[in-house]
Design a protein around this motif. Sequence first.
Motif, short mmCIF file in Angstrom:
data_model
loop_
_atom_site.label_atom_id
_atom_site.label_comp_id
_atom_site.label_asym_id
_atom_site.label_seq_id
_atom_site.Cartn_x
_atom_site.Cartn_y
_atom_site.Cartn_z
N SER A 175 0.84 -1.23 -0.03
CA SER A 175 0.04 -0.20 0.09
C SER A 175 0.90 1.20 0.07
CB SER A 175 -0.97 -0.08 1.30
OG SER A 175 -0.23 0.01 2.54
N GLN A 176 0.38 2.46 -0.45
CA GLN A 176 0.92 3.58 -0.08
C GLN A 176 1.63 3.81 1.24
OE1 GLN A 176 1.04 6.47 -2.73
NE2 GLN A 176 2.95 6.81 -1.11
N ALA A 177 0.84 3.58 2.13
CA ALA A 177 1.42 3.59 3.58
C ALA A 177 2.64 2.96 3.91
CB ALA A 177 0.41 3.41 4.48
N GLU A 178 2.70 1.75 3.39
CA GLU A 178 4.09 0.94 3.34
C GLU A 178 4.89 1.45 2.82
OE1 GLU A 178 5.93 -3.52 3.23
OE2 GLU A 178 3.78 -3.14 2.58
N GLU A 226 -5.32 3.21 -5.91
CA GLU A 226 -5.34 4.34 -6.69
C GLU A 226 -4.24 5.44 -6.51
OE1 GLU A 226 -9.11 5.97 -6.91
OE2 GLU A 226 -10.20 3.80 -7.64
N THR A 227 -3.68 5.43 -5.41
CA THR A 227 -2.82 6.92 -5.03
C THR A 227 -1.54 6.52 -5.54
OG1 THR A 227 -3.97 6.91 -2.71
CG2 THR A 227 -1.83 7.60 -3.05
N LEU A 228 -1.03 5.41 -5.50
CA LEU A 228 0.23 5.02 -5.87
C LEU A 228 -0.06 5.04 -7.72
CD1 LEU A 228 1.91 2.20 -3.94
CD2 LEU A 228 2.91 4.54 -4.59
N VAL A 229 -1.04 4.28 -8.03
CA VAL A 229 -1.37 4.34 -9.64
C VAL A 229 -1.16 5.69 -10.14
CG1 VAL A 229 -2.78 3.86 -11.45
CG2 VAL A 229 -2.36 2.03 -9.68
N LYS A 230 -2.11 6.71 -9.67
CA LYS A 230 -2.16 7.96 -10.28
C LYS A 230 -0.80 8.75 -9.74
CE LYS A 230 -7.19 8.83 -9.50
NZ LYS A 230 -8.03 9.21 -8.56
N LYS A 231 -0.20 8.59 -8.76
CA LYS A 231 1.25 9.09 -8.52
C LYS A 231 2.18 8.91 -9.57
CE LYS A 231 4.52 9.86 -4.78
NZ LYS A 231 4.86 9.50 -3.14
N PRO A 238 0.91 -5.64 -16.41
CA PRO A 238 1.95 -5.42 -15.45
C PRO A 238 3.01 -4.50 -15.91
CG PRO A 238 2.59 -7.42 -16.40
CD PRO A 238 1.25 -6.91 -16.86
N SER A 239 3.45 -3.64 -15.11
CA SER A 239 4.95 -2.57 -15.28
C SER A 239 5.58 -2.83 -14.01
CB SER A 239 4.48 -1.26 -15.68
OG SER A 239 3.48 -0.89 -14.82
N CYS A 240 7.08 -2.20 -14.05
CA CYS A 240 7.59 -2.46 -13.03
C CYS A 240 8.43 -1.03 -12.53
CB CYS A 240 8.57 -3.48 -12.97
SG CYS A 240 9.87 -3.60 -11.59
N TYR A 241 8.26 -0.67 -11.38
CA TYR A 241 9.07 0.77 -11.24
C TYR A 241 9.73 0.69 -9.95
CZ TYR A 241 5.55 3.14 -14.01
OH TYR A 241 4.90 3.64 -15.11
N LEU A 242 11.04 1.15 -10.02
CA LEU A 242 12.01 1.19 -9.02
C LEU A 242 11.90 2.32 -8.11
CD1 LEU A 242 15.44 0.09 -11.01
CD2 LEU A 242 13.68 -1.27 -9.58
N TYR A 243 11.85 2.02 -6.89
CA TYR A 243 11.67 3.26 -5.69
C TYR A 243 12.91 3.49 -4.81
CZ TYR A 243 9.87 5.95 -1.92
OH TYR A 243 9.53 6.91 -0.99
N SER A 244 13.34 4.50 -4.82
CA SER A 244 14.81 4.66 -4.05
C SER A 244 14.55 5.34 -2.84
CB SER A 244 16.02 5.36 -4.77
OG SER A 244 15.42 6.61 -5.13
N ALA A 245 15.76 5.15 -1.86
CA ALA A 245 15.62 5.81 -0.34
C ALA A 245 15.41 7.23 -0.59
CB ALA A 245 16.64 5.28 0.24
N GLY A 246 15.73 7.75 -1.66
CA GLY A 246 15.54 9.21 -1.84
C GLY A 246 14.38 9.80 -2.18
N GLY A 247 13.32 8.89 -2.33
CA GLY A 247 12.11 9.05 -2.77
C GLY A 247 11.68 9.02 -4.13
N ASN A 248 12.68 8.67 -5.08
CA ASN A 248 12.68 8.88 -6.58
C ASN A 248 12.18 7.40 -7.03
OD1 ASN A 248 13.54 11.55 -6.71
ND2 ASN A 248 15.81 10.56 -6.35
N PHE A 249 11.33 7.70 -8.01
CA PHE A 249 10.69 6.48 -8.86
C PHE A 249 11.25 6.64 -10.16
CE2 PHE A 249 7.51 7.19 -5.57
CZ PHE A 249 7.14 5.88 -5.22
#
Length: 585
Positions: A175-178, A226-231, A238-249
Amino acid sequence: MARLGGRATSRFPGEMVQISRWCCCLLVLCSPVHAGLYTPSDQIFVLSPQNVEPVLVNSTAAVLTEFYASWCGHCIAFSPVYRSLARDIREWKPAVALAAVDCAAEENRKLCAGYSIRAYPTVKFFHAYSKADSTGKAFKASSHDVATLRHRIIDKLENHQEPWPPACPPLEPTSQAEIDSFFETNNVQHLALIFEDSKSYVGREVTLDLLQFENVAVRRVLSSEETLVKKLEVTEFPSCYLYSAGGNFSRLRVNMEARVFYSYALQRLPGVVRSGKPPPVKVAVLRNNTGEPWRPFNRSRVYMADLESAMHYSLRVELAAHTLIRGEELTSLRKYISVLTKFFPGRLVVMNLLKSVNTRLQNHTENEISYETFREWLDNKDQSLDTALPEGERWVGCQGSVPYLRRYPCGIWTLFHVLTVQAKNTGGTDPQEVLSAMRNYVQSFFGCRDCAEHFQTMATESLSEVNTFSAAVLWLWSRHNRVNNRVAGALSEDPNFPKIQWPSPEMCPGCHSLKENGEHRWIQDQVLPFLLAHFSSSSILTGADQHHGLFNENEERKGHGSGDLPSSKTGSREKNVHKSTKMIS
């Protein structure tokens, strides 16, 4: 993952390494058993009364177990599917493993009766920490589709009651919170988010595919989040996104949006290493580890130095262990030298030497020969002009980060790939000639006896079906990939050259495709011309042209460079070198 009932939110590296080592010990425990339809080389625990308890009782891994009878026609028909499933999910250890027991064997009949087996094949699923009195859960294995069986395994894993086994990664949606707090509680470099619909298994499959790797975590995000999908403005599932500790996708770029391409790309991210394995070593350090200067090279090319080094080692080192060569060994040696003479695309001095040795072997009328005599022929004691096989080794494409990794096994595999291609390109008469010579050489002389047995098993299974030169090229390629699958992650794997299914999507994009169900498919109409070009004599780099195949160091640590061959008997020195596909080590 985020479940409050006690499920772990991340893998613990120390614990995972300990569990992985336990699985390796378990494989050793099971390995002496050779009976029925499976062997340990199939990556299936072969069960018996002696080893069944540590595999099925209170195990940290879930275990899918087939109870079969070796005389049963349905069991025989199902065995290739079960082997394929084992290869397909080999990275899922130690969360889940496959086992099998031959109930037709007299020593196993009481064991099978204890698990209430009355029909064959019966497949049961044993959850992690199964009790001694557990007879397993029924598992529907009527389908011969590996993807279907793989999905049913995931369904069973998710039905595990709390607490969640530490050997298994979290599989439920995030989820977005996690995500917002992920790096506060997880010490990894990369977080991969796989966006998919609720019926898709891709996210959970990739999560398990990355189980044995550190510095990366995988979470699935449903299209309904929806929150993450829109963000991230996600439009493909499917599709894959990388998220880093700096908050970048950032979007993970792959050839196709599918499990195999995600897993391959994620395993190759910077800093991602197999659990318990050292990280890749930088070139500057490699010089110190090997005691030799590192020779940068192009991973997409074949080098002559490795081919000649492989011949030197096999003929001057491996054969030297046989003081007297007789009977089947002599036949194997004759076949080996014969195919080298016919198809090795070597320098004139080397070919002259091979022709000389081949003539003497074929004219040798006795049923035995001493290695001392053979060595005199090989070293050209007669001092014939322009006739020599250089002594010593100069590995280039087959270099290892330490002296005991890659090198000769890499070289001998590459040598036989070149020979199969040359047999096709130069108009050989027997499609099985090279493969038969390889099989006989490995069986008679190859120093790694377990390796020889594994190769012999593969040859016995299907070598007789090879009836064209194209089929011979593809047979060796597919069996080499099978070996890579089996030994990936083993102590013999060089961290700088991880075992993959080769050629990679970068090296041959057209070789890869997807079936309608999303499963990976090799396009053999593309693989074959790739192999014919890659291993052709015109593509082999020698001292005169090796600098034409240089890669930028940023492209997978590929480089340029040269490596001198040792002096030949004629006193000449030539620069020559070989290939290092990541597949060959």
